[in-house]
Design a protein around this motif. Structure first.
Motif, PDB file in Angstrom:
ATOM      1  N   SER A 201       0.504  -1.579  -0.160  1.00  0.00           N
ATOM      2  CA  SER A 201      -0.155  -0.069  -0.077  1.00  0.00           C
ATOM      3  C   SER A 201       0.432   1.397   0.016  1.00  0.00           C
ATOM      4  CB  SER A 201      -1.197  -0.042   1.239  1.00  0.00           C
ATOM      5  OG  SER A 201      -0.074   0.449   2.887  1.00  0.00           O
ATOM      6  N   THR A 202       2.498   1.406   0.476  1.00  0.00           N
ATOM      7  CA  THR A 202       3.382   2.652   0.425  1.00  0.00           C
ATOM      8  C   THR A 202       4.129   2.633  -0.744  1.00  0.00           C
ATOM      9  OG1 THR A 202       4.476   1.520   1.170  1.00  0.00           O
ATOM     10  CG2 THR A 202       3.006   1.814   2.925  1.00  0.00           C
ATOM     11  N   LEU A 203       3.990   1.553  -1.303  1.00  0.00           N
ATOM     12  CA  LEU A 203       4.390   1.851  -2.868  1.00  0.00           C
ATOM     13  C   LEU A 203       3.403   2.378  -3.703  1.00  0.00           C
ATOM     14  CD1 LEU A 203       6.046  -2.176  -3.226  1.00  0.00           C
ATOM     15  CD2 LEU A 203       6.813  -0.144  -2.232  1.00  0.00           C
ATOM     16  N   THR A 204       4.295   3.315  -5.084  1.00  0.00           N
ATOM     17  CA  THR A 204       3.955   3.864  -5.960  1.00  0.00           C
ATOM     18  C   THR A 204       3.854   3.097  -7.317  1.00  0.00           C
ATOM     19  OG1 THR A 204       5.923   4.708  -6.790  1.00  0.00           O
ATOM     20  CG2 THR A 204       5.165   6.338  -5.533  1.00  0.00           C
ATOM     21  N   SER A 205       2.723   2.995  -8.458  1.00  0.00           N
ATOM     22  CA  SER A 205       2.536   2.447  -9.353  1.00  0.00           C
ATOM     23  C   SER A 205       4.174   1.773 -10.087  1.00  0.00           C
ATOM     24  CB  SER A 205       2.477   3.108 -10.335  1.00  0.00           C
ATOM     25  OG  SER A 205       0.713   3.647  -9.937  1.00  0.00           O
TER      26      SER A 205
ATOM     27  N   ASP B 211       8.144 -21.447 -13.151  1.00  0.00           N
ATOM     28  CA  ASP B 211       7.102 -21.196 -12.347  1.00  0.00           C
ATOM     29  C   ASP B 211       7.044 -20.746 -10.905  1.00  0.00           C
ATOM     30  OD1 ASP B 211       8.793 -23.060 -11.112  1.00  0.00           O
ATOM     31  OD2 ASP B 211       7.607 -24.487 -11.290  1.00  0.00           O
ATOM     32  N   THR B 212       7.216 -20.060 -10.641  1.00  0.00           N
ATOM     33  CA  THR B 212       7.408 -19.205  -9.204  1.00  0.00           C
ATOM     34  C   THR B 212       5.609 -18.503  -8.971  1.00  0.00           C
ATOM     35  OG1 THR B 212       8.589 -17.504  -9.883  1.00  0.00           O
ATOM     36  CG2 THR B 212       9.783 -19.636  -9.005  1.00  0.00           C
ATOM     37  N   LYS B 213       5.799 -18.202  -7.886  1.00  0.00           N
ATOM     38  CA  LYS B 213       4.377 -17.917  -7.805  1.00  0.00           C
ATOM     39  C   LYS B 213       4.420 -16.581  -6.536  1.00  0.00           C
ATOM     40  CE  LYS B 213       1.693 -22.493  -7.784  1.00  0.00           C
ATOM     41  NZ  LYS B 213       3.066 -22.927  -8.261  1.00  0.00           N
ATOM     42  N   ASN B 214       5.312 -16.097  -6.632  1.00  0.00           N
ATOM     43  CA  ASN B 214       5.842 -14.744  -5.381  1.00  0.00           C
ATOM     44  C   ASN B 214       5.004 -13.482  -6.679  1.00  0.00           C
ATOM     45  OD1 ASN B 214       7.701 -14.890  -7.524  1.00  0.00           O
ATOM     46  ND2 ASN B 214       9.653 -14.342  -5.993  1.00  0.00           N
ATOM     47  N   GLU B 215       5.342 -13.419  -8.152  1.00  0.00           N
ATOM     48  CA  GLU B 215       5.179 -12.290  -8.694  1.00  0.00           C
ATOM     49  C   GLU B 215       3.386 -12.930  -8.676  1.00  0.00           C
ATOM     50  OE1 GLU B 215       5.126 -11.440 -12.944  1.00  0.00           O
ATOM     51  OE2 GLU B 215       6.853 -11.875 -12.156  1.00  0.00           O
ATOM     52  N   LYS B 216       2.907 -13.528  -8.910  1.00  0.00           N
ATOM     53  CA  LYS B 216       1.472 -13.823  -8.978  1.00  0.00           C
ATOM     54  C   LYS B 216       0.745 -13.556  -7.691  1.00  0.00           C
ATOM     55  CE  LYS B 216      -2.466 -16.744 -10.617  1.00  0.00           C
ATOM     56  NZ  LYS B 216      -2.627 -18.566 -11.019  1.00  0.00           N
ATOM     57  N   LEU B 217       1.700 -13.743  -6.567  1.00  0.00           N
ATOM     58  CA  LEU B 217       0.433 -13.154  -5.211  1.00  0.00           C
ATOM     59  C   LEU B 217       1.219 -11.720  -4.887  1.00  0.00           C
ATOM     60  CD1 LEU B 217       0.099 -13.918  -2.794  1.00  0.00           C
ATOM     61  CD2 LEU B 217       2.283 -14.512  -1.879  1.00  0.00           C
ATOM     62  N   PHE B 218       2.028 -10.865  -5.200  1.00  0.00           N
ATOM     63  CA  PHE B 218       2.491  -9.838  -5.478  1.00  0.00           C
ATOM     64  C   PHE B 218       1.308  -9.217  -5.771  1.00  0.00           C
ATOM     65  CE2 PHE B 218       3.705  -5.678  -6.879  1.00  0.00           C
ATOM     66  CZ  PHE B 218       4.067  -5.191  -6.140  1.00  0.00           C
ATOM     67  N   LYS B 219       0.684  -9.674  -7.080  1.00  0.00           N
ATOM     68  CA  LYS B 219      -0.628  -8.925  -8.306  1.00  0.00           C
ATOM     69  C   LYS B 219      -1.813  -9.016  -7.807  1.00  0.00           C
ATOM     70  CE  LYS B 219       2.339  -8.965 -12.377  1.00  0.00           C
ATOM     71  NZ  LYS B 219       2.287  -9.537 -13.733  1.00  0.00           N
ATOM     72  N   LEU B 220      -1.707  -9.957  -7.049  1.00  0.00           N
ATOM     73  CA  LEU B 220      -2.913 -10.434  -6.801  1.00  0.00           C
ATOM     74  C   LEU B 220      -3.661  -9.805  -5.411  1.00  0.00           C
ATOM     75  CD1 LEU B 220      -3.292 -14.570  -6.330  1.00  0.00           C
ATOM     76  CD2 LEU B 220      -5.349 -12.808  -7.740  1.00  0.00           C
ATOM     77  N   ILE B 221      -2.144  -9.463  -4.608  1.00  0.00           N
ATOM     78  CA  ILE B 221      -2.903  -8.729  -3.126  1.00  0.00           C
ATOM     79  C   ILE B 221      -2.852  -7.315  -3.787  1.00  0.00           C
ATOM     80  CG2 ILE B 221      -1.101  -7.676  -1.315  1.00  0.00           C
ATOM     81  CD1 ILE B 221      -0.657 -10.906  -0.971  1.00  0.00           C
ATOM     82  N   ASP B 222      -1.705  -6.865  -4.878  1.00  0.00           N
ATOM     83  CA  ASP B 222      -1.772  -5.130  -5.082  1.00  0.00           C
ATOM     84  C   ASP B 222      -3.215  -5.158  -5.828  1.00  0.00           C
ATOM     85  OD1 ASP B 222      -0.826  -2.953  -6.065  1.00  0.00           O
ATOM     86  OD2 ASP B 222      -0.373  -3.316  -8.085  1.00  0.00           O
TER      87      ASP B 222
END
Length: 489
Positions: free
Chosen positions: A9-13, A31-42
């Motif tokens: 929530s503190t990060l800019t676009s 196939d790592t899922k960290n990027e997908k998790l980040f985008k879902l939370i975003d």
């Protein structure tokens, strides 16, 4: 999980995009899922994420993934900080470390030069803790340099130690002041600060660092906001700024703190209806934002837009104010409430109410995020809008909810005038015609204890302006400008 949500929530676009690119560079597998998790939370999705990511419940794997993502976010935020504001401090630390390595390797001439460079860079930045280490090293190796006089180094070290201890005491005092302001809400801000400074033997002088000056200003302004009393703190804020001004040669080294100080001063002067002074600080802030290739521009853009819009709106240039606010594309709750207020003052009640209606979270949620003062203002604006739009059934409900939720809080905060104002809104709701009678005007006059036009807070006066416009059957915006000593252009 909550930590990840808070950081995101503190990060800019731009920072979010940069973080995703960093993740991709670090990921060894596709196939790592960290990027997908980040985008879902975003995008605000926080339910059943393990099922979305793994296709089935997977608590342990999901917990481990969250831990890795949070660690990556912390590393990213820290790296951004080191790359930006603290680069010079890091450079000095590198020089200090290098000098010690050179001493160990018997490269004494190079060590002397490196250590002196570190000292020369640290002094103007008031880096007392680093200077302590530098002088410790100089004392340790003074016997190897015939140009160094040990007694002088020791004396300089003692003076620096006093400044370091003052900085340490100031940090402790800062924490104590915050605690006292929180627990003694009716005490004078300046009295609490002076008492605490006396206890810690701290003096307001030009030995205070840029960071310390900013902390004091921020603390004072925060307390003034909570107590709705910016008049009392104005002399103290200007006293602190006089010290900042004496350090003007260092402002490029402390750009972030300098911009923050200018913002606080502009807000303070605006709340005290010193519009010309506020605009002067705002212009200076904008000029500073443009330096270093606009390094801090995005970070302060919303604050700049807010200051400009407020000053324009209350000096009769409401069209300019609305243009600035509407052109600034942001989800900021402060800006949304400000737009609603400006539209309300211009009689655009339906448009203003639509903004308030779209604030769909609970008051409890907003209070945690924005503070109780913001929530009270939002509720008052909504009640006034419902009254103007003749939604009388909703007015009664909102009035009852307001009294139920905020009566005790406002009494504890010493803001009984708000409750009096709400009571008078109820009277108007019951019989709008009575507000133009002399009896009602006398009642209003006797209901409020005004502290003087010069000292009264501008937002308090803005709400009273609505009641006054009803009593005088006059235009709300014109009455508002008259109360704050301005004329419409």
């Amino acid at each position: 999980m909550q930590g990840i949500v808070a950081i995101v929530s503190t990060l800019t676009s731009d920072e979010k995009q940069e973080f995703v690119l960093q993740l991709r560079r670090k990921n060894r597998r596709t196939d790592t899922k960290n990027e997908k998790l980040f985008k879902l939370i975003d995008v605000g999705k926080t339910e059943d994420l393990d099922i979305q990511l793994y296709g089935k419940p997977a608590r342990n794997s999901f917990h481990a993934l969250c831990k890795r993502l949070q660690d990556s976010l912390i590393d990213f935020v820290a790296s951004k900080s080191f790359a930006g504001e603290t680069s010079e401090e890091l450079e000095i630390l590198k020089l200090l470390l290098a000098s010690r390595i050179f001493f160990e390797k018997k490269l004494n001439k190079l060590a002397f030069k490196t250590l002196e460079n570190a000292e020369r860079m640290a002094i103007p930045l008031d880096l007392y803790s680093i200077l302590n280490e530098i002088y410790h090293t100089k004392i340790q190796y003074a016997h190897l340099n015939t140009n160094w006089i040990l007694e002088e180094i020791i004396e300089t070290s003692k003076k620096n130690m006093k400044l370091f201890q003052q900085d340490f005491h100031l940090n402790r005092a800062y924490a104590v002041i915050k605690s006292r302001l929180k627990n003694t809400e009716h005490s004078s801000v300046s009295n609490i600060i002076q008492t605490t400074f006396s206890e810690f033997h701290i003096e307001i002088s030009d030995t205070l660092t840029y960071k310390s000056l900013f902390q004091l200003m921020e603390l004072t302004a925060t307390a003034a906001k909570a107590q709705i009393d910016f008049y009392a703190i104005s002399p103290f804020m200007l006293e602190l700024y006089d010290i900042v001004d004496k350090k003007s040669s260092l402002k490029s080294k402390h750009r972030f703190y300098h911009l923050s100080i200018l913002n606080l001063l502009a807000i303070t002067q605006f709340r005290n209806k010193k519009f010309a002074v506020s605009m002067q600080f705002t212009k200076e802030m904008e000029q500073e934002m443009q330096k270093e290739n606009n390094l801090f521009y995005k970070r302060f853009a919303e604050k700049l837009a807010t200051l400009k819009a407020l000053n324009y709106n209350y000096t009769g240039e409401h069209a300019k104010a609305l243009t600035i606010l509407e052109d600034f594309k942001s989800d900021s709750l402060d800006l949304k409430l400000l737009i609603a207020m400006c539209l309300f003052q211009q009689g655009n009640f339906s448009e203003s109410y639509q903004i308030i209606k779209n604030l769909r979270h609970t008051d409890t949620w907003y209070e945690k995020k924005m503070g109780w003062v913001w929530v009270v203002k939002k509720n008052l604006i909504e009640i006034l809008l419902l009254t103007e739009l003749d939604k009388l059934d909703l007015v009664l409900v909102r009035l009852q909810q307001f009294k139920r939720r905020f009566s005790r809080l406002l009494q504890n905060k010493g803001e009984k005038r708000v409750l009096t104002f709400v009571k008078l809104i109820s009277r108007y709701y019951e019989n709008p015609k009575q507000v133009t009678t002399e009896k009602f005007k006398d009642e209003v006059e006797n209901s409020f204890e005004w502290i003087g036009k010069e000292q009264e807070d501008i937002f308090v006066m803005s709400f009273y302006a609505w009641l006054k416009s009803k009593m005088e059957e006059a235009d709300l915006y014109e009455v508002t400008l008259e109360l704050v000593g301005q004329k419409s252009t």
